[in-house]
Design a protein around this motif. Sequence first.
Motif, PDB file in Angstrom:
ATOM      1  N   ILE A 100      25.849  24.734  32.092  1.00  0.00           N
ATOM      2  CA  ILE A 100      25.311  23.270  32.427  1.00  0.00           C
ATOM      3  C   ILE A 100      26.241  22.410  31.458  1.00  0.00           C
ATOM      4  N   GLY A 101      26.842  21.516  32.025  1.00  0.00           N
ATOM      5  CA  GLY A 101      27.155  20.191  31.664  1.00  0.00           C
ATOM      6  C   GLY A 101      28.378  20.093  30.630  1.00  0.00           C
ATOM      7  N   THR A 102      29.044  21.137  30.345  1.00  0.00           N
ATOM      8  CA  THR A 102      30.024  21.354  29.122  1.00  0.00           C
ATOM      9  C   THR A 102      30.740  22.493  29.430  1.00  0.00           C
ATOM     10  N   THR A 103      31.826  22.360  28.730  1.00  0.00           N
ATOM     11  CA  THR A 103      32.652  23.721  28.541  1.00  0.00           C
ATOM     12  C   THR A 103      32.114  24.801  27.914  1.00  0.00           C
ATOM     13  N   PRO A 104      32.335  25.975  28.772  1.00  0.00           N
ATOM     14  CA  PRO A 104      31.735  27.160  28.083  1.00  0.00           C
ATOM     15  C   PRO A 104      31.919  27.421  26.805  1.00  0.00           C
ATOM     16  N   ALA A 105      30.934  27.882  25.911  1.00  0.00           N
ATOM     17  CA  ALA A 105      31.326  28.441  24.554  1.00  0.00           C
ATOM     18  C   ALA A 105      32.062  29.839  24.784  1.00  0.00           C
ATOM     19  N   ASP A 106      33.023  30.243  23.714  1.00  0.00           N
ATOM     20  CA  ASP A 106      33.469  31.478  23.822  1.00  0.00           C
ATOM     21  C   ASP A 106      32.900  32.573  24.180  1.00  0.00           C
ATOM     22  N   TRP A 107      31.523  32.863  23.521  1.00  0.00           N
ATOM     23  CA  TRP A 107      30.703  33.916  23.725  1.00  0.00           C
ATOM     24  C   TRP A 107      30.204  33.812  25.054  1.00  0.00           C
ATOM     25  N   GLN A 108      29.982  32.578  25.637  1.00  0.00           N
ATOM     26  CA  GLN A 108      29.661  32.718  27.197  1.00  0.00           C
ATOM     27  C   GLN A 108      30.789  33.125  28.070  1.00  0.00           C
ATOM     28  N   ILE A 109      31.928  32.658  27.722  1.00  0.00           N
ATOM     29  CA  ILE A 109      33.290  33.235  28.376  1.00  0.00           C
ATOM     30  C   ILE A 109      33.289  34.741  28.286  1.00  0.00           C
ATOM     31  N   GLU A 110      33.281  35.203  27.139  1.00  0.00           N
ATOM     32  CA  GLU A 110      33.274  36.672  27.023  1.00  0.00           C
ATOM     33  C   GLU A 110      32.435  37.529  27.903  1.00  0.00           C
ATOM     34  N   LEU A 111      31.227  36.988  27.610  1.00  0.00           N
ATOM     35  CA  LEU A 111      30.094  37.740  28.277  1.00  0.00           C
ATOM     36  C   LEU A 111      30.269  37.698  29.618  1.00  0.00           C
ATOM     37  N   TYR A 112      30.668  36.622  30.417  1.00  0.00           N
ATOM     38  CA  TYR A 112      30.755  36.414  31.741  1.00  0.00           C
ATOM     39  C   TYR A 112      31.755  37.151  32.291  1.00  0.00           C
ATOM     40  N   ASP A 113      32.723  37.193  31.663  1.00  0.00           N
ATOM     41  CA  ASP A 113      34.257  37.922  31.838  1.00  0.00           C
ATOM     42  C   ASP A 113      33.564  39.590  32.056  1.00  0.00           C
ATOM     43  N   LEU A 114      32.910  39.913  31.011  1.00  0.00           N
ATOM     44  CA  LEU A 114      32.290  41.431  30.928  1.00  0.00           C
ATOM     45  C   LEU A 114      31.655  41.658  32.211  1.00  0.00           C
ATOM     46  N   VAL A 115      30.726  40.919  32.603  1.00  0.00           N
ATOM     47  CA  VAL A 115      29.763  41.216  33.568  1.00  0.00           C
ATOM     48  C   VAL A 115      30.311  41.093  34.879  1.00  0.00           C
ATOM     49  N   PHE A 116      31.431  40.183  34.914  1.00  0.00           N
ATOM     50  CA  PHE A 116      32.147  39.880  36.188  1.00  0.00           C
ATOM     51  C   PHE A 116      32.770  41.346  36.352  1.00  0.00           C
ATOM     52  N   ALA A 117      33.585  41.984  35.348  1.00  0.00           N
ATOM     53  CA  ALA A 117      34.376  43.112  35.454  1.00  0.00           C
ATOM     54  C   ALA A 117      33.623  44.112  35.868  1.00  0.00           C
ATOM     55  N   ALA A 118      32.402  44.419  35.284  1.00  0.00           N
ATOM     56  CA  ALA A 118      31.439  45.402  35.748  1.00  0.00           C
ATOM     57  C   ALA A 118      31.292  45.165  37.129  1.00  0.00           C
ATOM     58  N   GLN A 119      30.993  44.054  37.450  1.00  0.00           N
ATOM     59  CA  GLN A 119      30.551  43.739  39.135  1.00  0.00           C
ATOM     60  C   GLN A 119      31.563  44.208  39.994  1.00  0.00           C
ATOM     61  N   ARG A 120      32.713  43.651  39.584  1.00  0.00           N
ATOM     62  CA  ARG A 120      33.803  44.009  40.359  1.00  0.00           C
ATOM     63  C   ARG A 120      34.070  45.890  40.456  1.00  0.00           C
ATOM     64  N   ALA A 121      33.964  46.346  39.550  1.00  0.00           N
ATOM     65  CA  ALA A 121      33.955  47.807  39.413  1.00  0.00           C
ATOM     66  C   ALA A 121      33.076  48.334  40.560  1.00  0.00           C
ATOM     67  N   GLY A 122      31.907  47.827  40.487  1.00  0.00           N
ATOM     68  CA  GLY A 122      30.819  48.322  41.409  1.00  0.00           C
ATOM     69  C   GLY A 122      31.208  48.256  42.569  1.00  0.00           C
ATOM     70  N   ARG A 123      31.484  47.067  42.917  1.00  0.00           N
ATOM     71  CA  ARG A 123      31.840  46.566  44.302  1.00  0.00           C
ATOM     72  C   ARG A 123      33.125  47.333  44.920  1.00  0.00           C
ATOM     73  N   GLU A 124      34.019  47.644  44.035  1.00  0.00           N
ATOM     74  CA  GLU A 124      35.368  48.318  44.630  1.00  0.00           C
ATOM     75  C   GLU A 124      34.676  49.768  44.873  1.00  0.00           C
ATOM     76  N   ALA A 125      33.909  50.237  44.080  1.00  0.00           N
ATOM     77  CA  ALA A 125      33.379  51.753  44.325  1.00  0.00           C
ATOM     78  C   ALA A 125      32.664  51.992  45.443  1.00  0.00           C
ATOM     79  N   LEU A 126      32.336  50.957  46.593  1.00  0.00           N
ATOM     80  CA  LEU A 126      31.544  51.118  47.427  1.00  0.00           C
ATOM     81  C   LEU A 126      32.303  51.644  48.709  1.00  0.00           C
ATOM     82  N   LEU A 127      32.435  52.834  49.031  1.00  0.00           N
ATOM     83  CA  LEU A 127      33.042  53.471  50.022  1.00  0.00           C
ATOM     84  C   LEU A 127      32.540  54.584  50.646  1.00  0.00           C
ATOM     85  N   PRO A 128      32.616  54.795  51.997  1.00  0.00           N
ATOM     86  CA  PRO A 128      31.788  55.959  52.677  1.00  0.00           C
ATOM     87  C   PRO A 128      32.156  57.113  51.841  1.00  0.00           C
TER      88      PRO A 128
END
Length: 368
Positions: A241-269
């Motif tokens: 909200i309202g400002t440039t993200p702090a370093d810890w916020q960017i790092e945590l977000y990037d980590l969860v995003f990477a985890a979510q992407r890995a889960g999505r890419e594993a969704l195959l029959p």
Amino acid sequence: MSDVYAARRGLLRERCAAAGNSAALITRPANVRYLAGASPLGAVLLVGPADDELFCAGAPTGEADEGRLDEKLPLSLLSGPGADPAVAAADRAAAVRADSLAVEEHHLTVARHRAVRSVAPRLRLADLGTAVEQQRLVKDEEEIACLRIAAEIADQALGELLESILVGRTERHLALELERRLVDHGADGPAFPTSVGTGPHSGRSRHRPSDRRVEEGDFLSVCLGANYRGYRCEIGRTFVIGTTPADWQIELYDLVFAAQRAGREALLPGAAYRDVDHAARSVLDSAGYGEALAGCTGHGVGLEIDEDPQLAPTAMGKLDACVPVTVEPGVHLPGRGGVRIDDTLVVRPEADGGPELLTITTKELLAL
């Protein structure tokens, strides 16, 4: 749609016959709706040896949350206060000379089970188990179309919220506004109680919105879903909200995003449920946040918001094509907040482009 419901009931009838049961009593509302098109309050469905029948204590209302009843399905309205549709259905099964009746023991109460047995003592009662839930796993293209529209509605509601002023507003206010926007865009209602978490509340799974107000520098995590013709989707996003993200916020977000992407890419029959969970969980584990992830990475959606399959470490089974699931890893740091990213997808083979993403709101870490 009448032929679709008849075909679903026919498949269940074949499964019952293969298990030695001549009839089935369906009492779980989502299962009734799947097989009959609608689930009026308290209604039960009898799938008989040859014919099927819906039993109701009162006339269907026709409201959207009930669904639209298969017009070719016989309907029996019970008279008298306290009449139990399950008992009436068992009585009918005995009258048509069924020798056994499979019931949903995971849904039927002990008292109701006894009442069914007492009205038809010659009927052998068996456990149907989760046969209907398993039949519901793979969705047809009409079901997926409903989920796709539900996802579009949720994306629209969330997108409009992001264009409004957020600082100073409470979590509760934002959640109510999102639910109103869902209905404005054509949803029958929210798929589940909308979760809005700010600051130290952000990133919590199923956080109940409070009177905390949005402040600059907060993480804001939102999880919502639309119910369209009974089918329910889910989307979760996190913003600053309202400002440039702090370093810890960017790092945590990037980590969860990477985890979510890995889960999505594993969704195959053919992928094991536990392997999809592992794909996402291992990313967080390697960064020391494995214990912060909930018991499962995702779950099936459809007529219920949390149905099989469960994408969890000990889950047994493998994905089929046309199974819609969520992938929703998150990390919450007590006292600081956290990140959740949640999408609804449909499992598709690689030849068809891989998993179909239904919820398309950007996953970029936006400063609002």
